[in-house]
Design an enzyme around this catalytic site. Sequence first.
Site, PDB file in Angstrom:
ATOM      1  N   ASN A   1     -37.391 -20.933   9.451  1.00 16.67           N
ATOM      2  CA  ASN A   1     -36.743 -21.948   8.600  1.00 16.67           C
ATOM      3  C   ASN A   1     -37.677 -23.143   8.406  1.00 16.67           C
ATOM      4  O   ASN A   1     -38.805 -23.144   8.908  1.00 16.67           O
ATOM      5  CB  ASN A   1     -35.401 -22.372   9.213  1.00 16.67           C
ATOM      6  CG  ASN A   1     -35.587 -22.908  10.615  1.00 16.67           C
ATOM      7  OD1 ASN A   1     -36.266 -23.906  10.824  1.00 16.67           O
ATOM      8  ND2 ASN A   1     -35.012 -22.230  11.597  1.00 16.67           N
TER       9      ASN A   1
ATOM     10  N   LYS B   1     -46.922  -2.532  11.166  1.00 18.20           N
ATOM     11  CA  LYS B   1     -46.666  -3.246   9.918  1.00 18.20           C
ATOM     12  C   LYS B   1     -45.855  -2.333   8.970  1.00 18.20           C
ATOM     13  O   LYS B   1     -46.219  -1.177   8.764  1.00 18.20           O
ATOM     14  CB  LYS B   1     -48.011  -3.618   9.284  1.00 18.20           C
ATOM     15  CG  LYS B   1     -47.881  -4.482   8.087  1.00 18.20           C
ATOM     16  CD  LYS B   1     -49.252  -4.852   7.545  1.00 18.20           C
ATOM     17  CE  LYS B   1     -49.097  -5.473   6.172  1.00 18.20           C
ATOM     18  NZ  LYS B   1     -50.275  -5.325   5.356  1.00 18.20           N
TER      19      LYS B   1
ATOM     20  N   ILE C   1     -28.156 -21.237  22.414  1.00 17.90           N
ATOM     21  CA  ILE C   1     -28.853 -21.857  23.550  1.00 17.90           C
ATOM     22  C   ILE C   1     -28.067 -23.038  24.100  1.00 17.90           C
ATOM     23  O   ILE C   1     -27.800 -23.124  25.306  1.00 17.90           O
ATOM     24  CB  ILE C   1     -30.271 -22.300  23.113  1.00 17.90           C
ATOM     25  CG1 ILE C   1     -31.070 -21.080  22.645  1.00 17.90           C
ATOM     26  CG2 ILE C   1     -30.990 -23.023  24.256  1.00 17.90           C
ATOM     27  CD1 ILE C   1     -32.390 -21.394  21.991  1.00 17.90           C
TER      28      ILE C   1
HETATM   29  N1  CTP Z   1     -28.320 -24.072  18.547  1.00 18.81           N
HETATM   30  C1  CTP Z   1     -28.755 -23.443  19.681  1.00 18.81           C
HETATM   31  N2  CTP Z   1     -28.906 -22.092  19.701  1.00 18.81           N
HETATM   32  C2  CTP Z   1     -28.639 -21.350  18.623  1.00 18.81           C
HETATM   33  C3  CTP Z   1     -28.214 -22.003  17.447  1.00 18.81           C
HETATM   34  C4  CTP Z   1     -28.065 -23.356  17.436  1.00 18.81           C
HETATM   35  O1  CTP Z   1     -29.001 -24.106  20.676  1.00 18.81           O
HETATM   36  N3  CTP Z   1     -28.804 -20.037  18.669  1.00 18.81           N
HETATM   37  C5  CTP Z   1     -28.103 -25.524  18.555  1.00 18.81           C
HETATM   38  C6  CTP Z   1     -29.025 -26.307  17.687  1.00 18.81           C
HETATM   39  O2  CTP Z   1     -30.201 -26.699  18.370  1.00 18.81           O
HETATM   40  C7  CTP Z   1     -28.143 -27.495  17.321  1.00 18.81           C
HETATM   41  C8  CTP Z   1     -26.785 -26.871  17.188  1.00 18.81           C
HETATM   42  O3  CTP Z   1     -26.807 -25.760  18.041  1.00 18.81           O
HETATM   43  O4  CTP Z   1     -28.070 -28.426  18.358  1.00 18.81           O
HETATM   44  C9  CTP Z   1     -26.513 -26.430  15.787  1.00 18.81           C
HETATM   45  O5  CTP Z   1     -25.334 -25.729  15.757  1.00 18.81           O
HETATM   46  P1  CTP Z   1     -25.115 -24.363  14.916  1.00 18.81           P
HETATM   47  O6  CTP Z   1     -23.660 -24.139  14.877  1.00 18.81           O
HETATM   48  O7  CTP Z   1     -25.823 -23.231  15.450  1.00 18.81           O
HETATM   49  O8  CTP Z   1     -25.744 -24.781  13.592  1.00 18.81           O
HETATM   50  P2  CTP Z   1     -25.944 -23.841  12.415  1.00 18.81           P
HETATM   51  O9  CTP Z   1     -26.827 -22.679  12.710  1.00 18.81           O
HETATM   52  O10 CTP Z   1     -26.372 -24.720  11.299  1.00 18.81           O
HETATM   53  O11 CTP Z   1     -24.473 -23.295  12.338  1.00 18.81           O
HETATM   54  P3  CTP Z   1     -23.517 -22.913  11.164  1.00 18.81           P
HETATM   55  O12 CTP Z   1     -24.187 -21.794  10.486  1.00 18.81           O
HETATM   56  O13 CTP Z   1     -22.285 -22.546  11.882  1.00 18.81           O
HETATM   57  O14 CTP Z   1     -23.373 -24.154  10.360  1.00 18.81           O
END
Ligand code: CTP
Length: 405
Positions: free
Chosen positions: A210, A289, A307
Amino acid sequence: MQILQDKKIVLGISGGIAAYKTPDLVRRLKEQGADVRVVMTEGAKAFITPLTLQAVSGNPVSDSLLDTQAELAMGHIELAKWADIIVIAPATADIIARIACGMANDLLSTLCLATTAPVAIAPAMNQQMWHAQATQENIAKLTSRTYHIWGPGAGEQACGDIGLGRMLEVSELVTLCNDFFAEKYLENQHWVITAGPTREAIDPVRYISNHSSGKMGYAIAHAAVSAGAKVTLISGPVAITPPIGCHVIQVNSAEEMHQQALKYAPDGTTFVACAAVADYRVANVSAQKIKKNNDAMQLDLVRNHDIVADVASLANKPFMVGFAAETQDVEQYARGKLVRKNLDLIAANDVAKSGQGFNSDNNALTLYSTIDKTDIPLANKQLVANHLVLLINQHYTAKNSIKKQ
Ligand code: CTP
């Protein structure tokens, strides 16, 4: 008020090519409110003139120990007492050796003996001279006398060599001066911070990722370090330099970040999840690949561990702070994540607004707890991070004082 406002800085310049950068250093320090007095060695004057430094500092430059006029204006003992800090930049192998030996054969070395102020040394020399046993022994001596050694940096040198020995950049020296005077309100705390994107492999040459630049997480790490915290920065792949003083752990995938977070979080007082973790990884990463044999292809994705939620479910969890980057209904989604992930705080930003968030230098946040919310207005990410770290600590202190009651 700026941290360097009214701080009295003696800048000692010795005879290295990096001396040409010192007028800029003086200007940056003055811009932040510091009063700068320059002391030059004879060698320094071969690289830059006292007149230049007098003009930029707005103060007379001192360069002689035995000058009756100079001693009348501000004698060496007076100058040694005046300083809040003496910064020697660039510090050549010669001045480092003379200070380490306790010599007083010019104004700058005499000042170092005569002052009770802290002294910071920014070494600048050829990489071989830096690695020479004599220099390393001198540096060890100065470190044991609680001198601060700022640098050196690595890179290409004026002589064409590549390696350690470059004077730190002016911006880094200004940051170190700020850090030196910053209030150490996070002493005895350990912050574990995740930052940057993760990369989820598709095959040996491709990945899913991303746009996260890591700037916000790195700015938080910097703010926490300069407030005196021990900082473990678990970082996905980014193109920026980590702040000095952090323990940096480089990872690629969400799985690696998850492993490292669970390893370090139990020792942390505060966990800040700033990383933009990929929610999914490829189910079957191809060992070779992948060839474009078909017009269309499909990838099976599986959910990654959350996490921050997993750290928050530890029995000995630290104070938990998450992030929510949203494009709509910011408060509702942020509060949902705060509760669902069992966090103490969540910092939300509206990434649909231009000029803030992903890849930008600026940000604006709203910090939510279960009972209140605080806005951090749009500003440079470092200023936003400084403000955020201060607020997180207020909530952390309040929670701990309730626990103790
Ligand atoms: N986070 C994490 N581990 C993941 C995903 C996210 O620790 N696998 C943490 C990010 O570092 C941040 C928060 O969770 O602090 C973001 O929340 P999340 O719900 O995962 O955000 P998005 O991926 O944007 O979720 P959504 O698609 O539900 O909006």
